[in-house]
Design an enzyme around this catalytic site. Structure first.
Site, PDB file in Angstrom:
ATOM      1  N   GLY A 191      75.024  88.334  12.702  1.00 50.60           N
ATOM      2  CA  GLY A 191      76.089  88.848  12.211  1.00 50.60           C
ATOM      3  C   GLY A 191      77.263  88.944  13.167  1.00 50.60           C
ATOM      4  N   GLY A 192      78.510  89.633  12.894  1.00 51.36           N
ATOM      5  CA  GLY A 192      79.604  89.614  13.726  1.00 51.36           C
ATOM      6  C   GLY A 192      79.753  91.134  14.331  1.00 51.36           C
ATOM      7  N   GLY A 206      77.308  94.415  15.040  1.00 50.30           N
ATOM      8  CA  GLY A 206      77.333  94.780  16.498  1.00 50.30           C
ATOM      9  C   GLY A 206      77.515  96.051  16.477  1.00 50.30           C
ATOM     10  N   GLU A 244      79.466  93.244  30.905  1.00 53.58           N
ATOM     11  CA  GLU A 244      79.735  92.014  31.724  1.00 53.58           C
ATOM     12  C   GLU A 244      81.063  91.448  30.727  1.00 53.58           C
ATOM     13  OE1 GLU A 244      78.428  90.758  34.278  1.00 53.58           O
ATOM     14  OE2 GLU A 244      76.596  91.847  34.208  1.00 53.58           O
ATOM     15  N   CYS A 299      83.348  82.823  31.909  1.00 51.45           N
ATOM     16  CA  CYS A 299      84.085  84.118  32.496  1.00 51.45           C
ATOM     17  C   CYS A 299      84.353  83.809  33.929  1.00 51.45           C
ATOM     18  CB  CYS A 299      82.857  85.150  32.248  1.00 51.45           C
ATOM     19  SG  CYS A 299      81.264  84.818  32.759  1.00 51.45           S
TER      20      CYS A 299
HETATM   21  P1  NAD Z   1      83.749  89.034  21.850  1.00 51.05           P
HETATM   22  O1  NAD Z   1      84.151  90.029  22.545  1.00 51.05           O
HETATM   23  O2  NAD Z   1      84.554  88.641  20.720  1.00 51.05           O
HETATM   24  O3  NAD Z   1      82.343  89.146  20.861  1.00 51.05           O
HETATM   25  C1  NAD Z   1      81.363  89.080  21.954  1.00 51.05           C
HETATM   26  C2  NAD Z   1      80.104  89.478  21.249  1.00 51.05           C
HETATM   27  O4  NAD Z   1      80.475  91.047  20.638  1.00 51.05           O
HETATM   28  C3  NAD Z   1      79.810  88.971  20.029  1.00 51.05           C
HETATM   29  O5  NAD Z   1      78.360  88.876  19.519  1.00 51.05           O
HETATM   30  C4  NAD Z   1      80.660  89.537  18.896  1.00 51.05           C
HETATM   31  O6  NAD Z   1      80.257  89.629  17.621  1.00 51.05           O
HETATM   32  C5  NAD Z   1      80.416  91.069  19.277  1.00 51.05           C
HETATM   33  N1  NAD Z   1      81.418  92.243  18.979  1.00 51.05           N
HETATM   34  C6  NAD Z   1      82.606  91.905  18.886  1.00 51.05           C
HETATM   35  N2  NAD Z   1      83.284  93.402  18.795  1.00 51.05           N
HETATM   36  C7  NAD Z   1      82.391  94.028  18.705  1.00 51.05           C
HETATM   37  C8  NAD Z   1      82.077  95.518  18.569  1.00 51.05           C
HETATM   38  N3  NAD Z   1      83.310  96.277  18.283  1.00 51.05           N
HETATM   39  N4  NAD Z   1      80.826  96.077  18.433  1.00 51.05           N
HETATM   40  C9  NAD Z   1      79.741  95.543  18.712  1.00 51.05           C
HETATM   41  N5  NAD Z   1      79.692  94.128  19.044  1.00 51.05           N
HETATM   42  C10 NAD Z   1      80.976  93.323  18.771  1.00 51.05           C
HETATM   43  O7  NAD Z   1      83.841  87.808  22.871  1.00 51.05           O
HETATM   44  P2  NAD Z   1      83.643  86.116  22.533  1.00 51.05           P
HETATM   45  O8  NAD Z   1      84.812  85.730  22.152  1.00 51.05           O
HETATM   46  O9  NAD Z   1      82.211  86.190  21.984  1.00 51.05           O
HETATM   47  O10 NAD Z   1      83.364  85.564  24.107  1.00 51.05           O
HETATM   48  C11 NAD Z   1      84.411  85.342  24.860  1.00 51.05           C
HETATM   49  C12 NAD Z   1      84.587  86.524  25.887  1.00 51.05           C
HETATM   50  O11 NAD Z   1      83.248  86.955  26.596  1.00 51.05           O
HETATM   51  C13 NAD Z   1      85.554  86.300  27.056  1.00 51.05           C
HETATM   52  O12 NAD Z   1      86.451  87.257  27.217  1.00 51.05           O
HETATM   53  C14 NAD Z   1      84.707  85.990  28.447  1.00 51.05           C
HETATM   54  O13 NAD Z   1      85.437  86.454  29.614  1.00 51.05           O
HETATM   55  C15 NAD Z   1      83.585  86.908  28.070  1.00 51.05           C
HETATM   56  N6  NAD Z   1      82.505  86.515  28.675  1.00 51.05           N
HETATM   57  C16 NAD Z   1      82.035  87.323  29.901  1.00 51.05           C
HETATM   58  C17 NAD Z   1      81.089  87.112  30.705  1.00 51.05           C
HETATM   59  C18 NAD Z   1      80.410  87.783  31.665  1.00 51.05           C
HETATM   60  O14 NAD Z   1      79.304  87.579  32.141  1.00 51.05           O
HETATM   61  N7  NAD Z   1      81.229  88.670  32.512  1.00 51.05           N
HETATM   62  C19 NAD Z   1      80.138  85.785  30.220  1.00 51.05           C
HETATM   63  C20 NAD Z   1      80.771  85.254  29.310  1.00 51.05           C
HETATM   64  C21 NAD Z   1      81.677  85.409  28.342  1.00 51.05           C
END
Ligand code: NAD
Length: 500
Positions: A230-231, A235, A273, A307
């Protein structure tokens, strides 16, 4: 945020052989949850929020995901809780053996998993094989090694210290390096004796099904690793469960703040992260012919959706002209196309939404007067969510691209006159995830790197795959806590002391 609704459940019995399998190239169907060794298919399309999984090259919907609601999330958390005492009591040597077997299976299944990732999010298949098969297999093997050598019981000032698991860990992961990011969390949590509920990105749910099944095949007991699909709503539901002791989150800054607030409200610990705006610093004595194409590759890897992509090139002003020519030559090596082809090194962005976001950054940079580095046109396919790479120089302070994470193939060149200025430019960011430093003198580059407030400094192009046990994590907007290696395992333990 709306509460997720609960889809109806259909279950296949344990041991039916359907655990972590996914059909090949056809319709992938609805992404199942895997709870307590059972495959559970949320079937309530009319009541649950449903997200389409779209192949970013063809634009076709290849499957979908229904938000797991409170009932299903609760079911997964309870399964993890029930499995926790036995897994925590499993000797470290046996936990290490399970991780090692999982590493071997991942290496075997890497090529097919890579093809699945390519379908889900458009990563070129050769990159997917390297980063979503071989690299996570190495990471798992390194966790196995670290588990054996950890020193779970220590003496400190005459007291007995024990490193104990936290309990149930929630792992929430993004889509950009999906298998790798799951392994970094799940591997460490299991190594430390925790049990896990994983919620992968709704854009890449299918590779997680294969991966969780693979851990079962490696001998992990049912319930030790559970998968809910799910989204954001799912989460959030997981983060709010009182049984979850720790949330390990990788994603964007906005979601990271929401997760940290929700977890903080009930005093659960978190690892975050988040994003980056990482510099690649070319010191004046760097071998530019070698360094420039290498840092551009780091910036454009996965079409910039990384990232730790080095999206700021910090270069000596005196050599800026030479560097622009080398950048133009390196851009000629970008080969966009169908990410299934082995000669393609540049794929589409993950979604139309991501493409619109990246285009907005480019339009803003041009409107602010940033100068694109001249190079031959790069033809990107008309299908798919492609954005051709852009390198900007003379970027005005007000351009968003200078400070904000783009998560796309957009690079800025920043110049300096001496090393003190190079340090200032490289460090002038709200993020602090990683950096590359290049010099003919490795020690000089390392000394420069020590002065940066970032989680990782890579000297002269060393790659993560060469050092899978080196901790990774950030400062500032990049989050806090560390993943990988011994530090990643320690992050998911607590210390108890017995004084006598
Ligand atoms: P996102 O924040 O939209 O989603 C990440 C995950 O969190 C997804 O599984 C999403 O469903 C979930 N999510 C979103 N809102 C939530 C909430 N309020 N509560 C709980 N879960 C929630 O990010 P994305 O678009 O999937 O990924 C891109 C981002 O991830 C970029 O900003 C990137 O820099 C970051 N990233 C960081 C690292 C690192 O190790 N530092 C690695 C990869 C990606």
């Amino acid at each position: 945020m709306p509460e997720p609704t609960t889809p109806e459940l259909t279950r296949s019995p344990p041991g039916s052989g359907t655990g972590g399998t996914i059909a090949g190239d056809g319709w992938l169907g609805r992404a199942p949850c895997l709870i307590d060794g059972e495959r559970i298919e949320p079937a309530g399309a009319l009541t649950a929020a449903v997200t389409a999984v779209v192949d970013p090259y063809t634009g076709q919907t290849v499957g979908d995901v229904a938000d797991a609601g409170p009932e299903l999330v609760g079911h997964a958390v309870h399964a993890a809780r029930r499995a926790a005492p036995a897994w925590a009591a499993t000797p470290a040597s046996e936990r290490a053996r399970v991780l090692e077997r999982a590493a071997a299976l991942l290496l075997d299944r890497g090529p097919s998993l890579a093809r699945l990732v390519t379908r889900e999010m458009g990563m070129p298949v050769t990159l997917a094989e390297a980063t979503q098969g071989e690299l996570p297999a190495r990471v798992l093997a390194s966790f196995a090694e670290a588990t054996r050598r950890f020193g779970w019981v220590e003496d400190a000032d005459g007291a007995e210290l024990r490193h104990v698991p936290l309990g149930v860990v929630a792992a929430i992961t993004p889509w950009n390096m999906p298998v790798y990011q799951i392994v970094a969390k799940v591997g460490a949590a299991l190594a430390a004796g925790n049990t896990v509920v994983l919620k992968p990105s709704e854009l890449t749910p299918f590779d997680a099904v294969v991966l969780v099944g693979l851990f079962g095949d490696a001998g992990l007991p049912p319930g030790a690793l559970n998968l809910v699909q799910g989204g954001a709503a799912t989460g959030a539901c997981l983060v709010n469960r009182p049984e979850v002791a720790h949330v390990s989150f990788t994603g964007g800054v906005a979601a990271g703040k929401a997760v940290a607030s929700a977890a903080g409200a009930r005093l659960a610990s978190v690892t975050l992260e988040l994003g980056g705006k990482s510099p690649a610093v070319l010191l004046p004595d760097a071998d530019l012919a070698h360094a420039v194409p290498a840092v551009l590759r780091s910036a454009l890897v996965n079409s910039g959706q990384a990232c730790n992509a080095t999206t700021r090139l910090v270069v000596p002003a005196a050599r800026a002209g030479e560097i622009e020519e080398l950048l133009a030559a390196a851009l000629a090596q970008v080969a966009p196309g169908d990410p299934r082809r082995r000669d393609v090194n540049f794929g589409p962005l993950v979604s139309g939404r991501q493409r619109a976001r990246v285009r907005a950054f480019i339009a803003d940079a041009l409107a602010c007067g940033a100068r694109p580095v001249e190079h031959e046109d790069i033809d990107v396919p008309r299908c798919g969510f492609f954005v051709a790479p852009r390198v900007f120089t003379d970027v005005p302070e007000e351009a968003k691209v200078l400070r904000e994470e783009v998560f796309g193939p957009v690079v800025v060149v920043q110049t300096y006159t001496d090393e003190a200025e190079a340090l200032k430019v490289a460090g002038d960011t709200d993020y602090g995830l990683s950096a590359e430093v290049w010099s003919a003198d490795t020690e000089r580059a390392a000394a420069f790197g020590r002065a940066l407030r970032v989680g990782q400094v890579k000297v002269n192009g060393v790659r993560t795959r060469e050092r899978p046990a080196v901790p990774f994590g950030g400062f500032g907007l990049s989050g806090f806590g560390r993943e990988l290696g011994r530090a990643g395992i320690a992050e998911l333990t607590a210390v108890t002391a017995v004084l006598r």
